[in-house]
Motif scaffolding. Structure first.
Motif, PDB file in Angstrom:
ATOM      1  N   UNK A   1       1.126  -1.204   0.248  1.00  0.00           N
ATOM      2  CA  UNK A   1      -0.035  -0.007  -0.241  1.00  0.00           C
ATOM      3  C   UNK A   1       0.877   1.285   0.066  1.00  0.00           C
ATOM      4  N   UNK A   2       0.884   2.138  -1.179  1.00  0.00           N
ATOM      5  CA  UNK A   2       1.447   3.385  -1.107  1.00  0.00           C
ATOM      6  C   UNK A   2       0.852   4.266  -1.057  1.00  0.00           C
ATOM      7  N   UNK A   3       0.601   5.139   0.093  1.00  0.00           N
ATOM      8  CA  UNK A   3      -0.072   6.509   0.393  1.00  0.00           C
ATOM      9  C   UNK A   3       0.552   7.609  -0.016  1.00  0.00           C
ATOM     10  N   UNK A   4       0.081   8.059  -0.890  1.00  0.00           N
ATOM     11  CA  UNK A   4       0.835   9.551  -1.449  1.00  0.00           C
ATOM     12  C   UNK A   4       0.242  10.780  -1.150  1.00  0.00           C
ATOM     13  N   UNK A   5       1.035  11.912  -0.815  1.00  0.00           N
ATOM     14  CA  UNK A   5       0.473  12.994  -0.346  1.00  0.00           C
ATOM     15  C   UNK A   5       1.439  13.660   0.699  1.00  0.00           C
TER      16      UNK A   5
ATOM     17  N   UNK B   1       5.936  12.113  -0.951  1.00  0.00           N
ATOM     18  CA  UNK B   1       5.527  12.955  -1.807  1.00  0.00           C
ATOM     19  C   UNK B   1       6.393  13.434  -2.978  1.00  0.00           C
ATOM     20  N   UNK B   2       6.240  14.537  -3.583  1.00  0.00           N
ATOM     21  CA  UNK B   2       6.924  14.916  -5.019  1.00  0.00           C
ATOM     22  C   UNK B   2       8.458  15.053  -4.623  1.00  0.00           C
TER      23      UNK B   2
ATOM     24  N   UNK C   1      -1.528  19.836  -9.666  1.00  0.00           N
ATOM     25  CA  UNK C   1      -0.643  20.870  -9.537  1.00  0.00           C
ATOM     26  C   UNK C   1       0.372  20.881 -10.605  1.00  0.00           C
ATOM     27  N   UNK C   2       0.071  20.131 -11.560  1.00  0.00           N
ATOM     28  CA  UNK C   2       1.104  20.230 -12.899  1.00  0.00           C
ATOM     29  C   UNK C   2       2.358  19.841 -12.454  1.00  0.00           C
ATOM     30  N   UNK C   3       2.413  18.691 -11.816  1.00  0.00           N
ATOM     31  CA  UNK C   3       3.670  17.989 -11.352  1.00  0.00           C
ATOM     32  C   UNK C   3       3.965  16.888 -12.276  1.00  0.00           C
ATOM     33  N   UNK C   4       5.242  16.550 -13.004  1.00  0.00           N
ATOM     34  CA  UNK C   4       5.498  15.310 -13.459  1.00  0.00           C
ATOM     35  C   UNK C   4       6.184  14.396 -12.404  1.00  0.00           C
ATOM     36  N   UNK C   5       5.385  13.531 -12.088  1.00  0.00           N
ATOM     37  CA  UNK C   5       5.885  12.483 -11.065  1.00  0.00           C
ATOM     38  C   UNK C   5       5.752  11.192 -11.497  1.00  0.00           C
ATOM     39  N   UNK C   6       6.421  10.193 -11.173  1.00  0.00           N
ATOM     40  CA  UNK C   6       6.483   8.770 -11.653  1.00  0.00           C
ATOM     41  C   UNK C   6       5.131   8.147 -11.528  1.00  0.00           C
ATOM     42  N   UNK C   7       4.575   7.464 -12.483  1.00  0.00           N
ATOM     43  CA  UNK C   7       3.264   6.507 -12.243  1.00  0.00           C
ATOM     44  C   UNK C   7       3.550   5.339 -11.628  1.00  0.00           C
TER      45      UNK C   7
END
Length: 227
Positions: free
Chosen positions: A71-75, A110-111, A159-165
């Motif tokens: 489980x990967x909880x992002x934020x 997070x980012x 927020x228009x950030x390019x992060x890995x899928x």
């Protein structure tokens, strides 16, 4: 955090909305794939058919893989709306789940660190099955809807950030409406009560799917801060 342009959920016209909500990293952007989605509103009872249907769908997803589930909880806990992932992760940590959980209030994903965390996950676990958890923005009528969707989680879109899928499946919840001029402001203006309510329901869904019980966590969620 993801942004979506939705069709009217009041009429449950989900197919086109789901396609716009979850742009996939792969090539199968099809109506059939969108139809595999499952959704639930926190305004409904957690004792009803829709809730049980959601739990059973997640249980099916988890039981159909032979790979180790993560489980990967992002934020980020620095933004109220974006804190949904870390809050859910914190609750899951208290549940003694048989699966690893990444992303908590203490150690958020997070980012700035997601690439490092993904590298750590892939070094520690052999070809894991990652289920991503994140918040998203839509229109006001969709606040409180939780979705389970096949395909990668694509964080940072609002927020228009390019992060890995990330991952093979993901759970998302609409925490606030989208201000197209300032999506970051929408996140910062999100009510903590809304985030906590959604987090409790998401945690209950996962608990019942994994453990077959409704208890939320060993330490009462009442102890977590609210507004």
């Amino acid at each position: 955090m993801t942004v979506g342009k939705w069709t009217d959920l009041g009429n449950y016209n989900l197919r086109r909305g789901l396609m716009l909500m979850w742009p996939f990293d792969g090539k199968k952007k099809s109506i059939e794939k969108a139809g595999k989605s499952c959704y639930f509103s926190v305004k409904e009872t957690t004792e009803g058919y829709k809730f049980n249907e959601f739990v059973n769908k997640l249980k099916e997803v988890l039981s159909n893989t032979s790979r180790e589930v993560i489980f990967l909880c992002v934020g980020s806990d620095r933004s109220t709306g974006d804190s949904l992932g870390p809050i859910v992760g914190t609750m899951l940590k208290e549940m003694d789940l048989p699966f690893p959980v990444y992303g908590t209030l203490e150690k958020p994903v997070h980012a700035l660190n997601i690439n490092k965390i993904l590298k750590e996950i892939n070094q520690t676990h052999n070809n894991p099955f990652i289920l991503g958890i994140d918040a998203c923005l839509a229109n006001e009528r969709q606040i409180g809807f939780i979705f389970l969707k096949e395909g990668s989680l694509i964080p940072g879109m609002a927020v228009n950030k390019k992060l890995p899928h990330v991952g093979e499946y993901h759970m998302k919840a609409v925490v606030n409406y989208l201000d197209p001029l300032s999506p970051a402001q929408s996140l910062n203006n999100t009510r903590l009560f809304t985030v906590m309510t959604i987090a409790e329901v998401m945690s209950k869904i996962i608990t019942q799917a994994v453990l077959g019980e409704a208890s939320l966590c060993k330490k009462s969620i009442e102890n977590l801060p609210r507004s």
